[in-house]
Design a protein around this motif. Structure first.
Motif, mmCIF file in Angstrom:
data_model
loop_
_atom_site.group_PDB
_atom_site.id
_atom_site.type_symbol
_atom_site.label_atom_id
_atom_site.label_comp_id
_atom_site.label_asym_id
_atom_site.label_seq_id
_atom_site.Cartn_x
_atom_site.Cartn_y
_atom_site.Cartn_z
ATOM 1 N N VAL A 123 0.859 -1.183 0.000
ATOM 2 C CA VAL A 123 0.000 0.000 0.000
ATOM 3 C C VAL A 123 0.896 1.234 0.000
ATOM 4 N N ILE A 124 0.457 2.282 -0.692
ATOM 5 C CA ILE A 124 1.195 3.548 -0.690
ATOM 6 C C ILE A 124 0.529 4.474 0.336
ATOM 7 N N VAL A 125 1.361 5.023 1.243
ATOM 8 C CA VAL A 125 0.856 5.939 2.272
ATOM 9 C C VAL A 125 1.650 7.248 2.231
ATOM 10 N N ALA A 126 1.030 8.318 2.721
ATOM 11 C CA ALA A 126 1.717 9.601 2.824
ATOM 12 C C ALA A 126 2.673 9.536 4.003
ATOM 13 N N GLY A 128 5.272 12.191 5.635
ATOM 14 C CA GLY A 128 5.928 13.499 5.652
ATOM 15 C C GLY A 128 5.666 14.231 4.350
ATOM 16 N N GLU A 129 6.734 14.594 3.663
ATOM 17 C CA GLU A 129 6.611 15.300 2.387
ATOM 18 C C GLU A 129 6.469 14.345 1.209
ATOM 19 N N GLY A 130 6.770 13.062 1.405
ATOM 20 C CA GLY A 130 6.736 12.110 0.306
ATOM 21 C C GLY A 130 5.760 10.979 0.560
ATOM 22 N N TYR A 131 6.068 9.844 -0.059
ATOM 23 C CA TYR A 131 5.203 8.671 0.040
ATOM 24 C C TYR A 131 6.057 7.455 0.369
ATOM 25 N N ALA A 132 5.425 6.465 0.996
ATOM 26 C CA ALA A 132 6.154 5.264 1.395
ATOM 27 C C ALA A 132 5.329 4.036 1.039
ATOM 28 N N LEU A 133 6.024 2.902 0.901
ATOM 29 C CA LEU A 133 5.376 1.615 0.671
ATOM 30 C C LEU A 133 5.277 0.874 1.997
ATOM 31 N N LEU A 134 4.101 0.334 2.274
ATOM 32 C CA LEU A 134 3.904 -0.443 3.496
ATOM 33 C C LEU A 134 3.337 -1.804 3.152
ATOM 34 N N PRO A 135 3.728 -2.840 3.910
ATOM 35 C CA PRO A 135 3.089 -4.141 3.737
ATOM 36 C C PRO A 135 1.631 -4.082 4.226
ATOM 37 N N ARG A 136 0.816 -5.020 3.809
ATOM 38 C CA ARG A 136 -0.621 -5.029 4.103
ATOM 39 C C ARG A 136 -0.909 -4.962 5.611
ATOM 40 N N VAL A 137 -0.197 -5.727 6.427
ATOM 41 C CA VAL A 137 -0.464 -5.762 7.868
ATOM 42 C C VAL A 137 -0.269 -4.374 8.479
ATOM 43 N N ALA A 138 0.843 -3.728 8.159
ATOM 44 C CA ALA A 138 1.111 -2.390 8.695
ATOM 45 C C ALA A 138 0.110 -1.384 8.136
ATOM 46 N N ALA A 139 -0.268 -1.543 6.878
ATOM 47 C CA ALA A 139 -1.224 -0.624 6.264
ATOM 48 C C ALA A 139 -2.591 -0.732 6.939
ATOM 49 N N ASP A 140 -2.978 -1.924 7.340
ATOM 50 C CA ASP A 140 -4.250 -2.083 8.050
ATOM 51 C C ASP A 140 -4.210 -1.367 9.396
ATOM 52 N N GLN A 141 -3.062 -1.408 10.074
ATOM 53 C CA GLN A 141 -2.913 -0.695 11.344
ATOM 54 C C GLN A 141 -3.011 0.818 11.130
#
Length: 159
Positions: A123-126, A128-141
């Motif tokens: 999943v792509i999340v905001a 700070g000033e940019g964007y990051a990739l997170l695995p599904r488990v962390a993205a659900d949190q």
């Protein structure tokens, strides 16, 4: 005997009233003054009591609002901490384009990350000033704490 007022003294000197009558009136006035205080709360006291109750209610409402805002800030801080700790390192030379805030953004990913993004495993999340990739488990949190930080989630649209 209660002290007579100047008018009563003048009437007494002029002989228009008797001394016993002046004393009786003074006693009645004294009784009336003491009875007034014990009769019950005056209108001013009732108004003051109403004002105190309204102020207490406003204070409770403000405190509840402050508490909700503090909890919201805490959840946002927790989400940002999860992003910092669990974000995947960006590697790759392939550009992955997505829309965020009404603009097209670009993130460099490799072939494996592109496949996982399309499958919903990343999943792509905001961040700070940019964007990051997170695995599904962390993205659900992060989604449970601050849904506004999730920018692109292909797995969520399927659910």
């Amino acid at each position: 005997m209660a002290k007579a007022n100047p008018l009563q003294e003048q009437l007494l000197k002029a002989g228009l009233v008797k001394k016993s009558k002046v004393a009786a009136v003074a006693r009645e006035q004294a009784k009336a003054r003491t009875a007034k205080g014990g009769a019950g709360p005056s209108e001013i006291e009732l108004e003051a009591q109403r004002a105190r109750a309204e102020k207490a209610e406003r204070d409770r409402a403000l405190e509840a609002e402050r508490k909700a805002q503090a909890q919201q800030r805490e959840l946002l801080a927790q989400a940002r901490q999860i992003i910092r700790e669990r974000q995947l390192p960006r590697s790759g030379e392939s550009e992955y384009r997505f829309t965020a805030d009404g603009a097209i953004r670009t993130l460099l990913v490799d072939a494996e990350q592109r496949r996982k993004l399309a499958a919903g495993a990343l999943v792509i999340v905001a961040s700070g000033e940019g964007y990051a990739l997170l695995p599904r488990v962390a993205a659900d949190q992060v989604l449970s704490r601050a849904p506004a930080l999730v920018v692109l989630d292909h797995g969520q649209s399927a659910a």
